[in-house]
Write a protein that holds these residues in place. Structure first.
Motif, short mmCIF file in Angstrom:
data_model
loop_
_atom_site.label_atom_id
_atom_site.label_comp_id
_atom_site.label_asym_id
_atom_site.label_seq_id
_atom_site.Cartn_x
_atom_site.Cartn_y
_atom_site.Cartn_z
N LEU A 1 0.82 -1.22 0.00
CA LEU A 1 0.00 0.00 0.00
C LEU A 1 0.85 1.26 0.00
O LEU A 1 0.59 2.19 -0.78
CB LEU A 1 -0.93 -0.02 1.21
N HIS A 2 1.87 1.32 0.86
CA HIS A 2 2.64 2.56 0.99
C HIS A 2 3.50 2.85 -0.24
O HIS A 2 4.01 3.96 -0.40
CB HIS A 2 3.51 2.53 2.26
N GLU A 3 3.68 1.83 -1.12
CA GLU A 3 4.47 2.03 -2.33
C GLU A 3 3.60 2.17 -3.58
O GLU A 3 4.12 2.37 -4.68
CB GLU A 3 5.43 0.85 -2.53
N THR A 4 2.30 2.08 -3.41
CA THR A 4 1.38 2.18 -4.55
C THR A 4 1.17 3.63 -4.93
O THR A 4 0.81 4.47 -4.09
CB THR A 4 0.01 1.54 -4.21
N GLU A 5 1.40 3.95 -6.19
CA GLU A 5 1.26 5.32 -6.67
C GLU A 5 -0.21 5.74 -6.70
O GLU A 5 -1.10 4.91 -6.93
CB GLU A 5 1.86 5.46 -8.07
N ASP A 6 -0.44 7.01 -6.49
CA ASP A 6 -1.81 7.52 -6.48
C ASP A 6 -2.53 7.30 -7.80
O ASP A 6 -3.74 7.05 -7.82
CB ASP A 6 -1.82 9.03 -6.15
N ASP A 7 -1.78 7.37 -8.91
CA ASP A 7 -2.44 7.19 -10.19
C ASP A 7 -2.92 5.75 -10.38
O ASP A 7 -3.91 5.51 -11.07
CB ASP A 7 -1.54 7.63 -11.35
N ILE A 8 -2.24 4.79 -9.75
CA ILE A 8 -2.70 3.40 -9.78
C ILE A 8 -4.00 3.27 -8.99
O ILE A 8 -4.96 2.63 -9.44
CB ILE A 8 -1.63 2.45 -9.22
N PHE A 9 -4.02 3.86 -7.81
CA PHE A 9 -5.26 3.86 -7.00
C PHE A 9 -6.40 4.46 -7.81
O PHE A 9 -7.51 3.89 -7.87
CB PHE A 9 -5.05 4.65 -5.71
N ASP A 10 -6.15 5.60 -8.42
CA ASP A 10 -7.21 6.28 -9.17
C ASP A 10 -7.73 5.42 -10.32
O ASP A 10 -8.94 5.33 -10.55
CB ASP A 10 -6.68 7.61 -9.73
N ARG A 11 -6.83 4.77 -11.04
CA ARG A 11 -7.26 3.96 -12.18
C ARG A 11 -8.05 2.74 -11.73
O ARG A 11 -9.07 2.39 -12.32
CB ARG A 11 -6.06 3.53 -13.02
N VAL A 12 -7.56 2.07 -10.68
CA VAL A 12 -8.26 0.88 -10.18
C VAL A 12 -9.67 1.23 -9.74
O VAL A 12 -10.64 0.54 -10.08
CB VAL A 12 -7.47 0.24 -9.01
N VAL A 13 -9.81 2.29 -8.99
CA VAL A 13 -11.14 2.70 -8.51
C VAL A 13 -11.99 3.20 -9.66
O VAL A 13 -13.19 2.93 -9.72
CB VAL A 13 -10.99 3.78 -7.41
N ASP A 14 -11.38 3.91 -10.59
CA ASP A 14 -12.13 4.46 -11.72
C ASP A 14 -12.75 3.35 -12.56
O ASP A 14 -13.94 3.40 -12.90
CB ASP A 14 -11.20 5.31 -12.59
N VAL A 15 -11.97 2.33 -12.90
CA VAL A 15 -12.48 1.25 -13.74
C VAL A 15 -13.46 0.36 -12.99
O VAL A 15 -14.57 0.08 -13.45
CB VAL A 15 -11.32 0.39 -14.31
N ASN A 16 -13.06 -0.08 -11.80
CA ASN A 16 -13.84 -1.08 -11.09
C ASN A 16 -15.06 -0.53 -10.37
O ASN A 16 -16.08 -1.22 -10.27
CB ASN A 16 -12.94 -1.80 -10.07
N VAL A 17 -14.97 0.69 -9.85
CA VAL A 17 -16.09 1.26 -9.09
C VAL A 17 -16.88 2.25 -9.93
O VAL A 17 -18.09 2.09 -10.15
CB VAL A 17 -15.61 1.93 -7.79
N ARG A 18 -16.21 3.28 -10.41
CA ARG A 18 -16.94 4.25 -11.23
C ARG A 18 -17.48 3.61 -12.50
O ARG A 18 -18.55 3.98 -12.98
CB ARG A 18 -16.07 5.45 -11.58
N GLY A 19 -16.77 2.64 -13.05
CA GLY A 19 -17.26 1.96 -14.23
C GLY A 19 -18.59 1.27 -13.96
O GLY A 19 -19.53 1.37 -14.76
N VAL A 20 -18.70 0.56 -12.84
CA VAL A 20 -19.95 -0.08 -12.47
C VAL A 20 -21.02 0.96 -12.18
O VAL A 20 -22.19 0.82 -12.56
CB VAL A 20 -19.74 -1.02 -11.26
N TRP A 21 -20.63 2.03 -11.50
CA TRP A 21 -21.55 3.13 -11.19
C TRP A 21 -22.12 3.73 -12.47
O TRP A 21 -23.34 3.89 -12.60
CB TRP A 21 -20.80 4.18 -10.38
N ASN A 22 -21.24 4.07 -13.41
CA ASN A 22 -21.69 4.64 -14.67
C ASN A 22 -22.67 3.71 -15.38
O ASN A 22 -23.71 4.14 -15.90
CB ASN A 22 -20.50 4.92 -15.59
N CYS A 23 -22.30 2.44 -15.44
CA CYS A 23 -23.14 1.47 -16.15
C CYS A 23 -24.50 1.33 -15.50
O CYS A 23 -25.54 1.39 -16.17
CB CYS A 23 -22.44 0.11 -16.21
#
Length: 256
Positions: free
Chosen positions: A103-125
């Motif tokens: 977790l402490h080595e995970t870049e913010d842009d990775i967090f953003d992309r994972v949440v964007d695809v998996n959560v916001r993607g489902v939300w949008n759909c």
């Protein structure tokens, strides 16, 4: 391919349809009688898959789009309704993740992309799919692809685990809100599956193969078609009293 099947006569939208579980679902749903709309970003893969299904006697339409863009999702849902007259079912399967980074080595842009695809993607759909189903007045069924990582820590990265927990939460909330409208919403708690993305992860980190297989009671990974079979049942009328479920399709991973 047009024989009576679980999904005979239903119009079904599938995201993440260019490979893996999504592509397996596209073939299976068409075999089970559904008219399918295939959504993903890779046009060449989608077009080839839609052609394959049509040549086998099914009905399929390729609709290129990104689930993280609500305008793309709105367009694909509208295309489904315009082409087939309605939207009866949706398999929100698009996802993305990484493995091996603390977790402490995970870049913010990775967090953003994972949440964007998996959560916001489902939300949008779901936002646009639910509207289409409400407009039709005939109900419908939605299945969202979650993961064993949506229930417990699996060794996947923290953003992925958080995102899949969120998918299960969104599924339960929607099931509760729209049950009286005749719309069922369920999620699949998917175990290790030999998809294109999984193969890439294992090539990068071969040591993950043993834990991914070893945690399953069956001591193997799933074939993508095995996941698609569960989604087909949930989308069908045979699952008419099933909603709000987080259904394990994990070879016994969560039984332990």
């Amino acid at each position: 391919m047009r024989n009576e099947g679980l999904l005979q006569g239903k119009a079904v939208m599938i995201t993440g349809a260019s490979s893996g579980i999504g592509a397996a679902a596209a073939r299976l749903f068409a075999e089970e009688g559904a008219d399918v709309v295939l959504m993903a970003r890779r046009e060449e893969h989608l077009t080839a898959l839609a052609k394959e299904i049509v040549e086998a006697g099914g009905r399929a339409l390729a609709a290129v789009g990104d689930v993280t863009d609500p305008r793309d999702v709105e367009r694909v849902v509208a295309t489904t309704v315009q082409t087939y007259g309605r939207l009866d079912g949706a398999f929100n399967n698009a996802g993305w993740g990484t493995a091996g980074t603390p977790l402490h080595e995970t870049e913010d842009d990775i967090f953003d992309r994972v949440v964007d695809v998996n959560v916001r993607g489902v939300w949008n759909c779901m936002k646009h799919q639910l509207r289409a189903m409400l407009d039709s007045g005939s109900g419908g069924s939605i299945v969202n692809t979650a993961s064993v990582a949506g229930l417990l820590s699996t060794g996947a990265t923290a953003p992925y685990i958080a995102a899949k927990h969120a998918v299960i939460g969104l599924t339960k909330a929607a099931a509760d809100e729209y049950g009286e409208k005749g719309i069922r919403v369920n999620s699949l708690v998917v175990g290790s599956t030999l998809t294109e993305l999984m193969q890439q992860v294992l090539e990068e980190i071969p040591a993950l193969h043993e834990p991914f297989v070893g945690r399953s009671a069956q001591k193997r990974m799933a074939d993508p078609t095995e996941i698609a079979q569960a989604a087909a049942w949930l989308l069908s009328d045979r699952a008419s009293f099933v909603t709000g479920a987080a259904m394990p399709v994990d070879g016994g991973w969560t039984a332990k």
